[in-house]
Scaffold this motif. Structure first.
Motif, PDB file in Angstrom:
ATOM      1  N   ASP A 144      49.083 -77.480  -5.508  1.00 40.43           N
ATOM      2  CA  ASP A 144      50.593 -77.601  -5.989  1.00 40.43           C
ATOM      3  C   ASP A 144      51.697 -77.254  -4.897  1.00 40.43           C
ATOM      4  O   ASP A 144      51.264 -76.140  -4.289  1.00 40.43           O
ATOM      5  CB  ASP A 144      50.672 -76.792  -7.178  1.00 40.43           C
ATOM      6  N   PRO A 180      55.989 -78.291 -10.265  1.00 41.02           N
ATOM      7  CA  PRO A 180      55.037 -78.409  -9.166  1.00 41.02           C
ATOM      8  C   PRO A 180      54.923 -79.939  -8.708  1.00 41.02           C
ATOM      9  O   PRO A 180      55.230 -80.908  -9.556  1.00 41.02           O
ATOM     10  CB  PRO A 180      53.734 -77.929  -9.956  1.00 41.02           C
ATOM     11  N   LYS A 234      62.312 -75.638 -12.138  1.00 40.21           N
ATOM     12  CA  LYS A 234      60.743 -75.110 -11.638  1.00 40.21           C
ATOM     13  C   LYS A 234      59.843 -76.234 -12.137  1.00 40.21           C
ATOM     14  O   LYS A 234      59.672 -76.559 -13.171  1.00 40.21           O
ATOM     15  CB  LYS A 234      60.663 -73.902 -12.617  1.00 40.21           C
ATOM     16  N   ASP A 289      47.449 -72.620 -13.948  1.00 39.19           N
ATOM     17  CA  ASP A 289      47.889 -72.132 -12.706  1.00 39.19           C
ATOM     18  C   ASP A 289      49.395 -72.463 -12.197  1.00 39.19           C
ATOM     19  O   ASP A 289      49.759 -73.759 -12.542  1.00 39.19           O
ATOM     20  CB  ASP A 289      46.813 -72.818 -11.789  1.00 39.19           C
ATOM     21  N   GLY A 290      50.185 -71.779 -11.971  1.00 38.84           N
ATOM     22  CA  GLY A 290      51.454 -71.937 -11.337  1.00 38.84           C
ATOM     23  C   GLY A 290      52.385 -71.846 -12.463  1.00 38.84           C
ATOM     24  O   GLY A 290      53.744 -71.595 -12.137  1.00 38.84           O
ATOM     25  N   SER A 296      55.075 -70.486 -14.399  1.00 31.70           N
ATOM     26  CA  SER A 296      56.086 -69.027 -13.991  1.00 31.70           C
ATOM     27  C   SER A 296      56.743 -68.746 -15.363  1.00 31.70           C
ATOM     28  O   SER A 296      57.259 -69.688 -16.171  1.00 31.70           O
ATOM     29  CB  SER A 296      56.976 -69.558 -12.893  1.00 31.70           C
ATOM     30  N   GLN A 352      55.116 -69.248 -22.032  1.00 35.43           N
ATOM     31  CA  GLN A 352      54.874 -69.423 -20.808  1.00 35.43           C
ATOM     32  C   GLN A 352      53.315 -69.371 -20.353  1.00 35.43           C
ATOM     33  O   GLN A 352      53.056 -68.651 -19.462  1.00 35.43           O
ATOM     34  CB  GLN A 352      55.732 -68.519 -19.977  1.00 35.43           C
ATOM     35  N   THR A 353      52.725 -70.254 -20.966  1.00 29.70           N
ATOM     36  CA  THR A 353      51.266 -70.351 -20.803  1.00 29.70           C
ATOM     37  C   THR A 353      50.897 -71.656 -20.167  1.00 29.70           C
ATOM     38  O   THR A 353      49.848 -71.985 -19.840  1.00 29.70           O
ATOM     39  CB  THR A 353      50.319 -70.039 -22.070  1.00 29.70           C
ATOM     40  N   GLY A 354      51.781 -72.611 -20.431  1.00 25.93           N
ATOM     41  CA  GLY A 354      51.743 -73.971 -20.031  1.00 25.93           C
ATOM     42  C   GLY A 354      51.477 -74.955 -21.217  1.00 25.93           C
ATOM     43  O   GLY A 354      51.318 -76.123 -20.860  1.00 25.93           O
ATOM     44  N   LYS A 355      52.296 -74.643 -22.291  1.00 23.54           N
ATOM     45  CA  LYS A 355      51.903 -75.605 -23.269  1.00 23.54           C
ATOM     46  C   LYS A 355      52.658 -76.795 -23.324  1.00 23.54           C
ATOM     47  O   LYS A 355      52.163 -77.996 -23.312  1.00 23.54           O
ATOM     48  CB  LYS A 355      52.616 -74.947 -24.759  1.00 23.54           C
ATOM     49  N   THR A 356      53.933 -76.772 -22.600  1.00 28.48           N
ATOM     50  CA  THR A 356      54.904 -78.188 -22.420  1.00 28.48           C
ATOM     51  C   THR A 356      54.181 -78.749 -21.196  1.00 28.48           C
ATOM     52  O   THR A 356      54.041 -80.052 -21.289  1.00 28.48           O
ATOM     53  CB  THR A 356      56.180 -77.667 -22.351  1.00 28.48           C
ATOM     54  N   SER A 357      53.831 -78.078 -20.340  1.00 26.03           N
ATOM     55  CA  SER A 357      53.390 -78.702 -18.919  1.00 26.03           C
ATOM     56  C   SER A 357      52.069 -79.426 -19.568  1.00 26.03           C
ATOM     57  O   SER A 357      51.915 -80.704 -18.893  1.00 26.03           O
ATOM     58  CB  SER A 357      52.961 -77.823 -17.838  1.00 26.03           C
TER      59      SER A 357
HETATM   60  N1  LIG Z   1      51.834 -75.505 -11.411  1.00 23.68           N
HETATM   61  C1  LIG Z   1      53.201 -75.221 -11.513  1.00 23.68           C
HETATM   62  N2  LIG Z   1      53.902 -74.634 -10.625  1.00 23.68           N
HETATM   63  C2  LIG Z   1      55.094 -74.383 -10.673  1.00 23.68           C
HETATM   64  N3  LIG Z   1      55.628 -74.156 -12.007  1.00 23.68           N
HETATM   65  C3  LIG Z   1      55.270 -74.833 -12.930  1.00 23.68           C
HETATM   66  C4  LIG Z   1      53.729 -75.240 -12.789  1.00 23.68           C
HETATM   67  N4  LIG Z   1      53.278 -75.458 -14.135  1.00 23.68           N
HETATM   68  C5  LIG Z   1      54.402 -75.260 -14.923  1.00 23.68           C
HETATM   69  N5  LIG Z   1      55.174 -74.779 -14.414  1.00 23.68           N
HETATM   70  C6  LIG Z   1      56.747 -74.161 -14.806  1.00 23.68           C
HETATM   71  O1  LIG Z   1      56.522 -73.228 -15.508  1.00 23.68           O
HETATM   72  C7  LIG Z   1      57.385 -72.909 -16.518  1.00 23.68           C
HETATM   73  C8  LIG Z   1      56.766 -72.847 -17.920  1.00 23.68           C
HETATM   74  O2  LIG Z   1      56.007 -73.598 -18.156  1.00 23.68           O
HETATM   75  P1  LIG Z   1      55.732 -74.348 -19.712  1.00 23.68           P
HETATM   76  O3  LIG Z   1      57.063 -74.953 -19.996  1.00 23.68           O
HETATM   77  O4  LIG Z   1      54.916 -75.490 -19.455  1.00 23.68           O
HETATM   78  O5  LIG Z   1      55.293 -73.248 -20.461  1.00 23.68           O
HETATM   79  P2  LIG Z   1      55.418 -73.205 -22.228  1.00 23.68           P
HETATM   80  O6  LIG Z   1      53.908 -72.336 -22.551  1.00 23.68           O
HETATM   81  O7  LIG Z   1      55.470 -74.446 -22.762  1.00 23.68           O
HETATM   82  O8  LIG Z   1      56.773 -72.254 -22.110  1.00 23.68           O
HETATM   83  P3  LIG Z   1      57.430 -71.479 -23.486  1.00 23.68           P
HETATM   84  O9  LIG Z   1      56.580 -70.698 -24.150  1.00 23.68           O
HETATM   85  O10 LIG Z   1      58.648 -70.970 -22.974  1.00 23.68           O
HETATM   86  O11 LIG Z   1      57.544 -72.923 -24.294  1.00 23.68           O
HETATM   87  C9  LIG Z   1      58.015 -74.429 -16.475  1.00 23.68           C
HETATM   88  O12 LIG Z   1      59.141 -74.015 -15.794  1.00 23.68           O
HETATM   89  C10 LIG Z   1      57.311 -75.203 -15.942  1.00 23.68           C
HETATM   90  O13 LIG Z   1      57.795 -76.406 -15.428  1.00 23.68           O
END
Ligand SMILES: Nc1ncnc2c1ncn2[C@@H]1O[C@H](COP(=O)(O)OP(=O)(O)OP(=O)(O)O)[C@@H](O)[C@H]1O
Length: 445
Positions: free
Chosen positions: A33, A74, A72, A311-312, A314, A133-138
């Motif tokens: 990434d 990747p 933010k 991974d990644g 943030s 912020q574990t990546g659920k939305t990603s």
């Molecule tokens: N590989 C990556 N490299 C850099 N940034 C990333 C990467 N994957 C995800 N992110 C960023 O990390 C942040 C948190 O990710 P994400 O929103 O998916 O988590 P979440 O678990 O849905 O968060 P929340 O609990 O706040 O809803 C987002 O700004 C996302 O764009």
């Protein structure tokens, strides 16, 4: 290699970059990434020269220019990718390219979901769960993008986190059939129906307005919105075989915002008829055991999967979340970088509007499914985002709560002397004679 005038062929990612606005070259090795963090409004422009690169599953076309701002995210290299970029805010120290070890889990999940879609008329109904912020939305976004990559599927993306503005302004829960490619440039995933032409096929979200910022400000109202949304989802799945076959991906708020004994997750599972659960955590995390124990008997342990935190990913602070919310409100009225919209300002008398607000436990009110009338004053309403409902202006609060949303408006001015309001609408015309609901969100132009 395609090149732009002025590009130094010898430029590499190892060069010293001190924040200029010149083109630079970067190579992202396969499986890595480029982790980008755009903190200010400065624009990042990139152009892929060769290779396959994706943003949350959406592939970037070679030789097209992509523009990004305040986000933010990747860029993931499926194959070795060479690109050129320019941005005054990035320097050598802020260019981070790292190997991504969790992508393989997403591929596996995707192929599992694909198998279900191919062998059933009813697609998988997946719920993504995890801590903040574990990546659920990603993960949800990547799975939606992959679903329509090779087949004519239209997965229904259901966003249950009102703080997260996806295809809507913040403060809503929504369900959107992902009918075509997502806009790789936008943290809001793309544009919904707008008052102008869009570059990509726009999406049509089904929206329920919660209106408050945090779920615990009025949980009863929040779950009432989920109940109402689930009715709309059920209806849509019933009448639309393509969406039904593609299934749903449900993105939930962080588990820390829900009750500890998981009753609220259970309610969501029941309402949305979930049959697959994805938990973003480690195998040693107590959440994993708890989820398996609680939901295993109902869903079957084979339908509950854990995936390590992506991974990644943030951590994002409130300032960043607010900046995304602000961007989404601006986009709703004014469009994005490549689609300018023309909102329409109308002047109305105080007497022409009826505005309600949801009860909020933090204002010493009981968090019930209840609305209170709002007194029109500048401090209450100036710069506020309001939801326009389908309910008639004089309708009672019970009717207003149940009513679908026509759209959103922005109160740009409250003139006490003249007893007039200036309201920005996304489309030309008069202010509809409908009841309105004040949201917690403000936007100062
Ligand atoms: N590989 C990556 N490299 C850099 N940034 C990333 C990467 N994957 C995800 N992110 C960023 O990390 C942040 C948190 O990710 P994400 O929103 O998916 O988590 P979440 O678990 O849905 O968060 P929340 O609990 O706040 O809803 C987002 O700004 C996302 O764009």
């Amino acid at each position: 290699m395609a090149s732009l005038p002025g590009i130094d062929e010898h430029t590499t990612s190892e060069e010293l970059i001190t924040g200029d606005n010149e083109w630079h070259k970067l190579v992202i090795p396969k499986g890595s990434d480029w982790q980008i963090d755009l903190k200010t409004e400065g624009k990042l422009i990139i152009k892929i020269n060769s290779g396959i690169a994706e943003i949350f599953g959406t592939e970037l076309a070679v030789d097209d220019e992509y523009v990004f701002q305040s986000w933010k995210f990747p860029i993931y290299a499926v194959e070795d990718t060479e690109l050129i970029w320019k941005c005054p805010d990035l320097t050598t120290n802020t260019i981070i390219v790292r190997s991504n070890h969790t992508m393989k889990y997403i591929y596996n999940l995707h192929f599992m979901l694909e198998k279900i879609r191919m062998s059933n008329f009813e697609g998988p109904r997946v719920m993504v769960v995890g801590d903040p912020q574990t990546g659920k939305t990603s993960l949800s976004r990547t799975l939606c993008s992959y679903a329509l990559k090779f087949n004519a599927y239209q997965p229904l993306y259901i966003n249950l986190d009102p703080q997260q503005p996806i295809f809507t302004v913040p403060g809503c829960v929504s369900a959107t059939p992902i009918s075509d490619i997502l806009d790789a440039q936008l943290p809001t995933w793309g544009q919904s129906l707008t008052s102008g032409a869009t570059l990509l096929h726009n999406k049509q979200p089904m929206v329920k307005n919660y209106g408050l910022e945090r779920i615990n400000e009025n949980k009863d109202l929040y779950f009432e919105c989920i109940n109402q949304l689930s009715e709309v989802v059920r209806e849509r799945l019933h009448v639309d075989p393509q969406v039904r076959r593609s299934g749903c991906i449900v993105d939930t708020p962080a588990t820390t915002q829900l009750d500890e004994n998981l009753n609220e997750l259970h309610h969501i599972i029941e309402k949305l008829n979930i049959n697959i659960m994805l938990i973003l955590c480690s195998e040693a995390d107590p959440l994993w055991e708890k989820v398996k124990k609680t939901f295993g008997p109902e869903l079957g342990n084979n339908n509950i999967f854990f995936i390590p935190n992506l991974d990644g990913v943030s951590t994002v602070d409130d300032v960043y979340k607010r900046s995304l919310q602000r961007t989404s409100i601006r986009e709703y009225f004014y469009g994005s970088l490549d689609t300018a919209l023309s909102p329409y300002a109308v002047g109305v008398d105080y007497e022409d509007v009826v505005i309600w607000k949801p009860s909020n436990v933090f204002d010493n009110e009981i968090g019930k499914v209840e609305l209170f009338p709002v007194t029109i004053t500048p401090s209450n309403l100036q710069h506020a985002v309001i939801a326009i409902t389908f309910a008639e202006r004089r309708a009672d609060q019970a009717t207003v709560i149940k009513s679908p949303i026509l759209g959103f408006a922005l109160i740009t001015e409250v003139n006490e002397k003249r007893r007039k309001l200036r309201i920005l609408l996304p489309v030309p015309g008069r202010l509809p004679s409908k009841a309105m609901i004040l949201t917690s969100y403000r936007y100062l132009e």
